[in-house]
Design a protein around this motif. Structure first.
Motif, mmCIF file in Angstrom:
data_model
loop_
_atom_site.group_PDB
_atom_site.id
_atom_site.type_symbol
_atom_site.label_atom_id
_atom_site.label_comp_id
_atom_site.label_asym_id
_atom_site.label_seq_id
_atom_site.Cartn_x
_atom_site.Cartn_y
_atom_site.Cartn_z
ATOM 1 N N UNK B 239 -0.656 9.436 -2.281
ATOM 2 C CA UNK B 239 -1.341 10.576 -1.645
ATOM 3 C C UNK B 239 -2.731 10.192 -1.131
ATOM 4 N N UNK B 240 -3.369 9.209 -1.813
ATOM 5 C CA UNK B 240 -4.722 8.793 -1.421
ATOM 6 C C UNK B 240 -4.689 7.660 -0.396
ATOM 7 N N UNK B 241 -3.518 7.224 -0.038
ATOM 8 C CA UNK B 241 -3.344 6.198 0.989
ATOM 9 C C UNK B 241 -4.097 4.910 0.666
ATOM 10 N N UNK B 242 -4.112 4.572 -0.605
ATOM 11 C CA UNK B 242 -4.570 3.259 -1.066
ATOM 12 C C UNK B 242 -4.018 3.037 -2.455
ATOM 13 N N UNK B 243 -3.715 1.793 -2.764
ATOM 14 C CA UNK B 243 -3.320 1.439 -4.128
ATOM 15 C C UNK B 243 -4.446 0.685 -4.834
ATOM 16 N N UNK B 244 -5.652 0.732 -4.242
ATOM 17 C CA UNK B 244 -6.840 0.079 -4.817
ATOM 18 C C UNK B 244 -6.691 -1.433 -4.902
ATOM 19 N N UNK B 245 -5.832 -1.983 -4.096
ATOM 20 C CA UNK B 245 -5.607 -3.430 -4.169
ATOM 21 C C UNK B 245 -6.584 -4.186 -3.264
ATOM 22 N N UNK B 261 -16.011 -12.847 -6.591
ATOM 23 C CA UNK B 261 -15.874 -12.198 -7.900
ATOM 24 C C UNK B 261 -14.764 -12.851 -8.719
ATOM 25 N N UNK B 262 -13.711 -13.270 -8.038
ATOM 26 C CA UNK B 262 -12.577 -13.910 -8.705
ATOM 27 C C UNK B 262 -12.400 -15.300 -8.108
ATOM 28 N N UNK B 263 -13.307 -16.210 -8.429
ATOM 29 C CA UNK B 263 -13.197 -17.551 -7.845
ATOM 30 C C UNK B 263 -11.963 -18.283 -8.373
ATOM 31 N N UNK B 264 -11.420 -19.109 -7.545
ATOM 32 C CA UNK B 264 -10.285 -19.916 -7.988
ATOM 33 C C UNK B 264 -8.936 -19.270 -7.750
ATOM 34 N N UNK B 265 -8.912 -18.038 -7.288
ATOM 35 C CA UNK B 265 -7.635 -17.390 -6.967
ATOM 36 C C UNK B 265 -7.532 -17.334 -5.438
ATOM 37 N N UNK B 266 -6.649 -18.144 -4.917
ATOM 38 C CA UNK B 266 -6.603 -18.370 -3.466
ATOM 39 C C UNK B 266 -6.488 -17.068 -2.682
ATOM 40 N N UNK B 267 -5.602 -16.177 -3.128
ATOM 41 C CA UNK B 267 -5.362 -14.955 -2.347
ATOM 42 C C UNK B 267 -6.542 -13.983 -2.382
ATOM 43 N N UNK B 268 -7.532 -14.282 -3.181
ATOM 44 C CA UNK B 268 -8.710 -13.409 -3.212
ATOM 45 C C UNK B 268 -9.803 -13.879 -2.244
ATOM 46 N N UNK B 269 -9.620 -15.043 -1.641
ATOM 47 C CA UNK B 269 -10.556 -15.475 -0.614
ATOM 48 C C UNK B 269 -10.437 -14.526 0.588
ATOM 49 N N UNK B 270 -11.550 -14.034 1.067
ATOM 50 C CA UNK B 270 -11.601 -13.095 2.203
ATOM 51 C C UNK B 270 -10.889 -11.776 1.886
ATOM 52 N N UNK B 271 -10.648 -11.506 0.618
ATOM 53 C CA UNK B 271 -9.940 -10.271 0.259
ATOM 54 C C UNK B 271 -10.938 -9.144 0.020
ATOM 55 N N UNK B 272 -10.544 -7.933 0.433
ATOM 56 C CA UNK B 272 -11.391 -6.752 0.270
ATOM 57 C C UNK B 272 -10.540 -5.583 -0.195
ATOM 58 N N UNK B 273 -11.245 -4.622 -0.760
ATOM 59 C CA UNK B 273 -10.588 -3.416 -1.270
ATOM 60 C C UNK B 273 -9.865 -2.670 -0.152
ATOM 61 N N UNK B 274 -8.664 -2.223 -0.436
ATOM 62 C CA UNK B 274 -7.924 -1.379 0.508
ATOM 63 C C UNK B 274 -8.520 0.030 0.444
ATOM 64 N N UNK B 275 -9.093 0.505 1.539
ATOM 65 C CA UNK B 275 -9.725 1.834 1.490
ATOM 66 C C UNK B 275 -8.714 2.959 1.684
ATOM 67 N N UNK B 276 -9.105 4.152 1.253
ATOM 68 C CA UNK B 276 -8.291 5.327 1.542
ATOM 69 C C UNK B 276 -8.240 5.556 3.051
ATOM 70 N N UNK B 277 -7.179 6.162 3.526
ATOM 71 C CA UNK B 277 -7.096 6.544 4.942
ATOM 72 C C UNK B 277 -7.384 8.035 5.126
ATOM 73 N N UNK B 278 -7.678 8.728 4.021
ATOM 74 C CA UNK B 278 -8.004 10.145 4.123
ATOM 75 C C UNK B 278 -9.259 10.317 4.980
ATOM 76 N N UNK B 279 -9.203 11.247 5.916
ATOM 77 C CA UNK B 279 -10.331 11.555 6.801
ATOM 78 C C UNK B 279 -10.830 10.314 7.543
ATOM 79 N N UNK B 280 -9.921 9.415 7.832
ATOM 80 C CA UNK B 280 -10.320 8.160 8.487
ATOM 81 C C UNK B 280 -10.874 8.402 9.887
ATOM 82 N N UNK B 281 -10.370 9.404 10.559
ATOM 83 C CA UNK B 281 -10.824 9.646 11.934
ATOM 84 C C UNK B 281 -12.344 9.818 11.981
ATOM 85 N N UNK B 282 -12.893 10.455 10.950
ATOM 86 C CA UNK B 282 -14.343 10.717 10.917
ATOM 87 C C UNK B 282 -15.134 9.499 10.444
#
Lengths: 107, 393
Positions: B239-245, B261-282
């Motif tokens: 419902x919040x249009x993110x799984x916080x991943x 924050x999580x050095x040494x984990x390859x998939x975390x390089x350039x990784x950022x929080x998935x934001x909610x899409x609620x009210x994204x237009x604004x």
């Protein structure tokens, strides 16, 4: 009685040979962005098999002191395993999905 | 042990297998067949039902007084070192609790390294901030406040500053009986208020609730694409249009995000929080670096605009969307806007009028001008609480 004697003989043979008993494999399933358990207790030398039963990729890693590891990305339908050969309590997480948390206590 | 145990060795009751424990053999990968789930539109809709209650942690439960106090603090610029930046300066409710800028602006007009994220629906969040450095809203509330390039507040001085305002003494004593004004209680009050900031009912929610006329046919096609061909649901789920991943979505900037924050984990390089899409237009522009100006640009990025590197998310791949499909996706995302009623600003507690005193602040000065606050150069990282600027450590 005969089988008991045989078992003892076999056990003695392994002791003499310096062979350790088999270790267990505990299965943890990743499904719907969750581990199917939050906490497990295992014995030193046991392995944990992480099965990705999800439709998305997951990661298994730990940043716990004394047992830092990263098993990389596991794609849907794959599994990875980790032998826990140190005593302690370790937090295992999916780096991608922080809500996926598992505590592994190794005795 | 209380857990399923698979006995690998079933050939003999007494058979014993030697298990190699050397680290080189400690991990292995195997593949098993798992069938992909195919759901109908109606089945997908069940996964987007709004929750009926807001979750609050047991160590900081909701009270109306605490939420009101947190709201007052949130909009009070005196929580910044120079007394002109409040939490609400960047998390502006008129921009759906963002600031409408590509990258935030902090103390002394310092341009920050990342876009200001919304605070909408953070009661359901996990590992907050673009790089997930804070595990709770209580921790997060103090981060920007104390960061030299953001609000630049000396946290050793903030309690005395608020103690000097009589009404705050009263408000804190009501919310935290016997404890009063402390840094922890400032954080708890702000976090409590932030948990109450929830996006309202949008046309999408009315459609989920059964009103077939609430959204257009194009938006409905967009919903189908969202959950299937476009694969948005892999991360922007529920419902919040993110799984916080956290994911590297292939934006070509040098910020390694969660990789710090999580050095040494390859998939975390350039990784950022998935934001909610609620009210994204604004909340344009989009992405952690504010590099995409509208939702159509976002769809084009995911269609074929990303860079491929070892850390790029497994969920990012060429989509081959048609132009009409891209339009449908945008039309769908537009239905997530609740067009919430304007937020009234609180009346802020007045300074004590009964004693003489002066304020030792200089709004025009840089961070080093504030007493007791260490100076910091733009882009450096001399505090772990720094909010947006990637650390160089």
């Amino acid at each position: 009685m005969r089988s008991k004697t045989f078992a003892s003989a076999v056990a003695m043979l392994f002791v003499v040979a310096g062979v350790t008993p088999a270790n267990a494999e505990i299965v943890i399933t990743q499904k719907a962005k969750k581990f199917d358990k939050k906490r497990i207790e295992i014995k030193k030398g046991d392995s944990v098999k992480f099965i990705n039963a999800d439709s998305i990729a997951h990661n298994i890693h730990s940043r716990s002191r004394g047992n830092k590891f990263d098993l990389g990305v596991s794609k849907p339908g794959t599994s990875v395993s980790k032998v826990f050969d140190k005593n302690g309590k370790f937090k295992v997480r999916c780096a991608i999905h922080p809500k996926m948390k598992l505590t592994v206590k190794v005795n | 042990m209380g857990v399923p145990v698979c006995n690998k060795n079933k050939l003999s009751k007494f058979a014993i297998t030697m298990v190699a424990t050397a680290s080189a053999f400690a991990t292995f990968v195997s593949t098993t067949a798992i069938s992909a789930e195919k759901k109908s539109r109606e089945e997908w809709k069940k996964e987007y039902v709004r929750p009926s209650t807001i979750p609050f942690p047991t160590d900081n439960p909701y009270t109306a007084a605490k939420a009101d106090l947190g709201r007052t603090l949130f909009f009070d610029p005196r929580l910044s070192g120079a007394n002109y930046i409040s939490c609400g300066t960047c998390h502006n409710p008129s921009f759906a609790w963002g600031d409408g800028l590509a990258k935030g602006i902090g103390h002394a007009m310092t341009r920050l390294g990342r876009r200001t994220p919304t605070i909408l629906n953070l009661a359901w969040g996990e590992d907050l901030m673009w790089d997930g450095r804070f595990e709770s809203l209580e921790q997060q509330a103090l981060g920007p406040m104390s960061a030299a390039v953001e609000m630049n507040q000396n946290m050793k001085a903030i309690v005395a500053e608020l103690e000097a305002i009589p009404e705050y003494r009263t408000l804190f004593n009501v919310s935290f009986p016997g404890k009063g004004i402390t840094v922890d209680n400032i954080a708890k009050a702000i976090a409590t208020f932030e948990r109450t900031v929830v996006s309202g009912v949008a046309p999408f929610d009315r459609w989920i609730a059964g009103d077939e006329n609430a959204i257009s046919a194009s938006a409905k096609r967009g919903f189908d694409l969202y959950n299937n061909k476009a694969n948005c649901v892999a991360c922007h789920s529920g419902w919040n249009f993110t799984d916080s991943s956290f994911h590297d979505i292939g934006l070509p900037d040098k910020d390694i995000g969660r990789g710090k924050i999580v050095p040494g984990v390859v998939v975390m390089q350039h990784a950022f929080k998935v934001p909610t899409l609620r009210n994204a237009v604004e909340r344009a522009p989009y992405m952690h670096d504010g590099s995409l100006k509208n939702l159509y640009s976002v769809v084009e990025h995911y269609d074929n605009g990303f860079v491929k590197r070892p850390s790029t998310s497994n969920e990012i791949y060429k989509l081959n969307l048609t132009q009409s499909e891209k339009t449908d996706l945008v039309e769908f995302m537009k239905t997530l806007s609740s067009k919430d009623a304007p937020v009234a600003l609180p009346r802020l507690p007045a300074y004590d009028q009964t004693v003489a005193g002066s304020l030792n602040v200089s709004p025009a000065a840089g961070p080093s001008a504030d007493s007791g606050t260490p100076s910091v150069q733009k882009g450096s990282c001399n505090t772990f609480l720094m909010h947006y600027i990637p650390c160089s450590k």
